[in-house]
Design an enzyme around this catalytic site. Structure first.
Site, PDB file in Angstrom:
ATOM      1  CG  ASP A 114     -63.301  36.971 -11.038  1.00 52.23           C
ATOM      2  OD1 ASP A 114     -63.630  36.337 -10.033  1.00 52.23           O
ATOM      3  OD2 ASP A 114     -64.041  37.069 -12.053  1.00 52.23           O
ATOM      4  CB  ILE A 146     -58.058  30.588 -15.147  1.00 48.80           C
ATOM      5  CG1 ILE A 146     -59.439  30.017 -15.443  1.00 48.80           C
ATOM      6  CG2 ILE A 146     -58.036  31.362 -13.838  1.00 48.80           C
ATOM      7  CD1 ILE A 146     -59.891  28.953 -14.445  1.00 48.80           C
ATOM      8  CB  THR A 150     -68.230  20.778  -5.566  1.00 51.64           C
ATOM      9  OG1 THR A 150     -69.535  20.314  -5.255  1.00 51.64           O
ATOM     10  CG2 THR A 150     -67.862  20.177  -6.918  1.00 51.64           C
ATOM     11  CG  ASP A 151     -71.126  18.254  -1.656  1.00 49.12           C
ATOM     12  OD1 ASP A 151     -71.311  18.931  -2.698  1.00 49.12           O
ATOM     13  OD2 ASP A 151     -71.937  18.227  -0.714  1.00 49.12           O
ATOM     14  CD  GLU A 152     -73.129  20.035  -6.846  1.00 46.90           C
ATOM     15  OE1 GLU A 152     -73.465  19.789  -8.006  1.00 46.90           O
ATOM     16  OE2 GLU A 152     -73.477  21.078  -6.238  1.00 46.90           O
ATOM     17  CE1 TYR A 198     -69.347  23.460 -10.440  1.00 44.35           C
ATOM     18  CE2 TYR A 198     -70.783  22.023  -9.146  1.00 44.35           C
ATOM     19  CZ  TYR A 198     -69.775  22.973  -9.213  1.00 44.35           C
ATOM     20  OH  TYR A 198     -69.190  23.436  -8.053  1.00 44.35           O
ATOM     21  CE  LYS A 212     -64.942  22.712  -8.841  1.00 40.28           C
ATOM     22  NZ  LYS A 212     -64.131  23.960  -8.783  1.00 40.28           N
ATOM     23  N   GLY A 246     -81.173  14.574 -14.257  1.00 44.77           N
ATOM     24  CA  GLY A 246     -80.081  13.941 -13.492  1.00 44.77           C
ATOM     25  C   GLY A 246     -79.921  14.501 -12.088  1.00 44.77           C
ATOM     26  CE1 TYR A 284     -82.561  27.587 -15.572  1.00 41.79           C
ATOM     27  CE2 TYR A 284     -81.624  29.786 -15.440  1.00 41.79           C
ATOM     28  CZ  TYR A 284     -81.484  28.419 -15.349  1.00 41.79           C
ATOM     29  OH  TYR A 284     -80.274  27.887 -15.025  1.00 41.79           O
TER      30      TYR A 284
HETATM   31  P1  NAD Z   1     -69.321  31.833  -8.523  1.00 45.28           P
HETATM   32  O1  NAD Z   1     -69.934  31.391  -9.809  1.00 45.28           O
HETATM   33  O2  NAD Z   1     -70.079  32.732  -7.622  1.00 45.28           O
HETATM   34  O3  NAD Z   1     -67.933  32.578  -8.844  1.00 45.28           O
HETATM   35  C1  NAD Z   1     -67.034  32.109  -9.798  1.00 45.28           C
HETATM   36  C2  NAD Z   1     -66.027  33.225 -10.091  1.00 45.28           C
HETATM   37  O4  NAD Z   1     -65.087  32.731 -11.052  1.00 45.28           O
HETATM   38  C3  NAD Z   1     -66.648  34.490 -10.693  1.00 45.28           C
HETATM   39  O5  NAD Z   1     -66.120  35.637 -10.050  1.00 45.28           O
HETATM   40  C4  NAD Z   1     -66.235  34.435 -12.151  1.00 45.28           C
HETATM   41  O6  NAD Z   1     -66.095  35.729 -12.731  1.00 45.28           O
HETATM   42  C5  NAD Z   1     -64.894  33.724 -12.049  1.00 45.28           C
HETATM   43  N1  NAD Z   1     -64.530  33.048 -13.297  1.00 45.28           N
HETATM   44  C6  NAD Z   1     -65.318  32.230 -14.060  1.00 45.28           C
HETATM   45  N2  NAD Z   1     -64.647  31.849 -15.156  1.00 45.28           N
HETATM   46  C7  NAD Z   1     -63.410  32.400 -15.078  1.00 45.28           C
HETATM   47  C8  NAD Z   1     -62.253  32.353 -15.909  1.00 45.28           C
HETATM   48  N3  NAD Z   1     -62.254  31.655 -17.050  1.00 45.28           N
HETATM   49  N4  NAD Z   1     -61.146  33.041 -15.523  1.00 45.28           N
HETATM   50  C9  NAD Z   1     -61.149  33.748 -14.360  1.00 45.28           C
HETATM   51  N5  NAD Z   1     -62.211  33.854 -13.555  1.00 45.28           N
HETATM   52  C10 NAD Z   1     -63.327  33.178 -13.915  1.00 45.28           C
HETATM   53  O7  NAD Z   1     -68.870  30.508  -7.790  1.00 45.28           O
HETATM   54  P2  NAD Z   1     -68.835  30.146  -6.234  1.00 45.28           P
HETATM   55  O8  NAD Z   1     -70.141  29.634  -5.836  1.00 45.28           O
HETATM   56  O9  NAD Z   1     -68.218  31.276  -5.502  1.00 45.28           O
HETATM   57  O10 NAD Z   1     -67.835  28.911  -6.269  1.00 45.28           O
HETATM   58  C11 NAD Z   1     -66.423  29.123  -6.182  1.00 45.28           C
HETATM   59  C12 NAD Z   1     -65.715  27.788  -6.234  1.00 45.28           C
HETATM   60  O11 NAD Z   1     -66.164  26.965  -5.158  1.00 45.28           O
HETATM   61  C13 NAD Z   1     -65.991  26.987  -7.498  1.00 45.28           C
HETATM   62  O12 NAD Z   1     -64.791  26.354  -7.881  1.00 45.28           O
HETATM   63  C14 NAD Z   1     -67.042  25.966  -7.088  1.00 45.28           C
HETATM   64  O13 NAD Z   1     -66.939  24.798  -7.867  1.00 45.28           O
HETATM   65  C15 NAD Z   1     -66.645  25.729  -5.654  1.00 45.28           C
HETATM   66  N6  NAD Z   1     -67.751  25.308  -4.754  1.00 45.28           N
HETATM   67  C16 NAD Z   1     -68.887  26.058  -4.679  1.00 45.28           C
HETATM   68  C17 NAD Z   1     -69.894  25.676  -3.795  1.00 45.28           C
HETATM   69  C18 NAD Z   1     -71.159  26.496  -3.638  1.00 45.28           C
HETATM   70  O14 NAD Z   1     -72.063  26.083  -2.902  1.00 45.28           O
HETATM   71  N7  NAD Z   1     -71.276  27.654  -4.256  1.00 45.28           N
HETATM   72  C19 NAD Z   1     -69.733  24.537  -3.017  1.00 45.28           C
HETATM   73  C20 NAD Z   1     -68.547  23.791  -3.128  1.00 45.28           C
HETATM   74  C21 NAD Z   1     -67.558  24.211  -3.999  1.00 45.28           C
HETATM   75  P1  TYD Z   2     -78.522  24.994  -6.273  1.00 41.15           P
HETATM   76  O1  TYD Z   2     -78.553  26.193  -5.389  1.00 41.15           O
HETATM   77  O2  TYD Z   2     -78.565  25.185  -7.746  1.00 41.15           O
HETATM   78  O3  TYD Z   2     -77.248  24.128  -5.833  1.00 41.15           O
HETATM   79  P2  TYD Z   2     -76.775  22.630  -6.296  1.00 41.15           P
HETATM   80  O4  TYD Z   2     -77.563  22.209  -7.469  1.00 41.15           O
HETATM   81  O5  TYD Z   2     -75.337  22.839  -6.621  1.00 41.15           O
HETATM   82  O6  TYD Z   2     -76.992  21.765  -5.102  1.00 41.15           O
HETATM   83  O7  TYD Z   2     -79.742  24.042  -5.880  1.00 41.15           O
HETATM   84  C1  TYD Z   2     -79.917  23.560  -4.565  1.00 41.15           C
HETATM   85  C2  TYD Z   2     -81.074  22.588  -4.586  1.00 41.15           C
HETATM   86  O8  TYD Z   2     -82.279  23.307  -4.889  1.00 41.15           O
HETATM   87  C3  TYD Z   2     -80.953  21.522  -5.666  1.00 41.15           C
HETATM   88  O9  TYD Z   2     -81.491  20.299  -5.169  1.00 41.15           O
HETATM   89  C4  TYD Z   2     -81.817  22.038  -6.801  1.00 41.15           C
HETATM   90  C5  TYD Z   2     -82.906  22.813  -6.074  1.00 41.15           C
HETATM   91  N1  TYD Z   2     -83.448  23.988  -6.806  1.00 41.15           N
HETATM   92  C6  TYD Z   2     -84.824  24.115  -6.992  1.00 41.15           C
HETATM   93  O10 TYD Z   2     -85.632  23.256  -6.559  1.00 41.15           O
HETATM   94  N2  TYD Z   2     -85.294  25.214  -7.676  1.00 41.15           N
HETATM   95  C7  TYD Z   2     -84.447  26.177  -8.176  1.00 41.15           C
HETATM   96  O11 TYD Z   2     -84.934  27.139  -8.809  1.00 41.15           O
HETATM   97  C8  TYD Z   2     -83.045  26.029  -7.952  1.00 41.15           C
HETATM   98  C9  TYD Z   2     -82.084  27.051  -8.486  1.00 41.15           C
HETATM   99  C10 TYD Z   2     -82.580  24.912  -7.258  1.00 41.15           C
END
Ligand code: NAD
Ligand code: TYD
Length: 371
Positions: free
Chosen positions: A37, A64, A135-137, A177, A181, A310, A368
């Protein structure tokens, strides 16, 4: 000690990664787990305090995208499995800074794939696996054909449309994003199709739970409710997300890493759709309940703000393939997951203060304003 496997987990200091590392370190003492990491603003070794002294756990700080370093690590630890989570993960940041997302998510993934390929060419692909977490996105957005929500056998909660993302849904990413992905997913498939690399990909819905960085909806809002700060709801709060407790995701990753078919995609979801505004009201009620405040006392914190550019309307995952073929199902009811999550953030104010101090806070305020 000779380990049965040497598994590289990238992004293990982040939200989901830390749960995956903890799960594998504890459940598989016969595996050596190498957490790789960069420790960006989103990565925090405090997330792994409880496993950092385990003999089968190793932390390596690195990027990475640094191909030579990644190659040297594959050789040094004789890596035979990769679970790749490292990424830039926040949609709002990707709108402000798309280059960083392309670099980490696309070029970083390519660097790992190429390093794995060069290392594994020497010994053959037998027993190797490159597991890419997506991700599903990437599938884009679904319609709200039932804006008020309807009951359904399909889901533990109401559903807001007739369509769901399946493994066959075409990719239509909208945000920088999800575009990055999607691109990384294509590279993973290309390495299978071109070089025969053993790969598996999963596309998961929104995760929630402990150790999530408080720029994402759930931890941000829990913290704001606690401190009676405004809750910035994008647009009208009509957008729908499917929420999964993070430990259920870690269990799914375990099952798929061990039993998933080569070159397959599996969708992972919670069967748990929520309109943002309804979810926010649940959070307010739970925080108020746990803090002993009168019910709904903090609903006046809800502040509708300019919508995200978007902003995808609805995500809803069909994860029946995973249930049918590999027997995985979410284990936690949403009410229980939210109760545990709110409790964790209220009990861990120090963690929140630490991760949101210093450089991050300056960056956040610049992006923000001070919410
Ligand atoms: P996060 O942002 O909490 O963690 C990302 C981690 O990656 C951090 O520890 C960061 O230090 C590390 N990182 C970033 N850039 C790096 C680099 N260049 N080299 C090495 N390490 C690096 O993310 P998360 O929410 O834990 O998501 C993890 C994975 O799961 C991601 O690939 C994300 O796309 C995927 N994902 C997340 C969600 C969600 O709801 N959070 C849902 C579906 C998929
Ligand atoms: P987020 O946690 O950023 O996840 P993602 O965009 O990957 O789904 O946001 C979840 C939902 O909440 C998304 O529809 C955007 C909305 N949102 C707000 O309305 N206010 C906020 O401050 C944030 C961070 C997200």
């Amino acid at each position: 000690m000779a380990y049965e496997r040497n598994i590289l987990i990238t992004g293990g200091a982040g939200f989901i990664g830390s749960h995956v590392v903890r799960h594998f370190v504890r459940k598989y003492p016969q595996y050596r787990i190498i957490n790789f990491d960069k420790l960006t603003y989103a990565g925090n070794l405090a997330n792994l305090k409880d496993v950092e002294n385990e003999p089968n756990y190793v932390f390596v700080k690195g990027d990475i995208c640094d191909f030579d370093f990644v190659c040297s690590m594959f050789a040094a630890y004789d890596i035979d499995g990769v679970i790749h989570l490292a990424a830039e993960s926040h949609v709002d940041r990707s709108i402000k800074d798309p280059f960083t997302f392309a670099k980490t998510n696309v070029l970083g993934t390519l660097s790992l794939l190429q390093a794995a390929r060069l290392q594994w060419k020497k010994t053959g692909y037998e027993g190797k696996r490159f597991y890419h977490i997506s991700t599903d996105e990437v599938y884009g957005a679904l319609e709200l054909t039932h804006p008020e929500g309807v009951e359904s056998d399909f889901s533990a909660h109401e559903v807001y449309g007739d369509e769901f993302f399946t493994e066959e849904t075409p990719y239509r990413p909208h945000s920088p994003y999800s575009a990055a992905k999607a691109s990384s997913d294509h590279f993973v498939r290309a390495f299978h199709d071109t070089y025969g690399m053993p790969v598996v990909i999963t596309n998961c819905s929104n995760n929630y739970g402990p150790y999530q960085f408080p720029e994402k909806l759930i931890p941000l809002f829990i913290n704001n409710i606690r401190h009676r700060k405004p809750l910035p709801v994008y647009g009208k709060g009509e957008n729908v997300r499917d929420w999964l407790y993070v430990e259920d995701h870690a269990r799914a990753i375990d099952v798929i890493f061990h039993k998933g078919k080569d070159a397959e995609t599996y969708n992972i979801g919670g069967f748990n759709e929520w309109k943002n505004i309804d979810l926010i009201k649940v959070l307010i009620a739970e925080v108020d309940r746990q803090l002993g405040r009168p019910a709904g006392a903090d609903e006046d914190l809800i502040t509708f703000v300019t919508d995200r550019a978007g902003h995808d309307l609805r995500y809803a995952i069909d994860s029946r393939k995973l249930s049918r073929e590999l027997g995985w199902k979410p284990s936690l009811q949403f009410e229980e997951g939210i109760e545990k999550t709110v409790r964790w953030y209220l009990d861990n104010q120090e963690w929140l203060d630490n991760v949101t101090s210093g450089d991050y806070q300056n960056y956040y305020d610049a992006m923000y304003g001070n919410r």
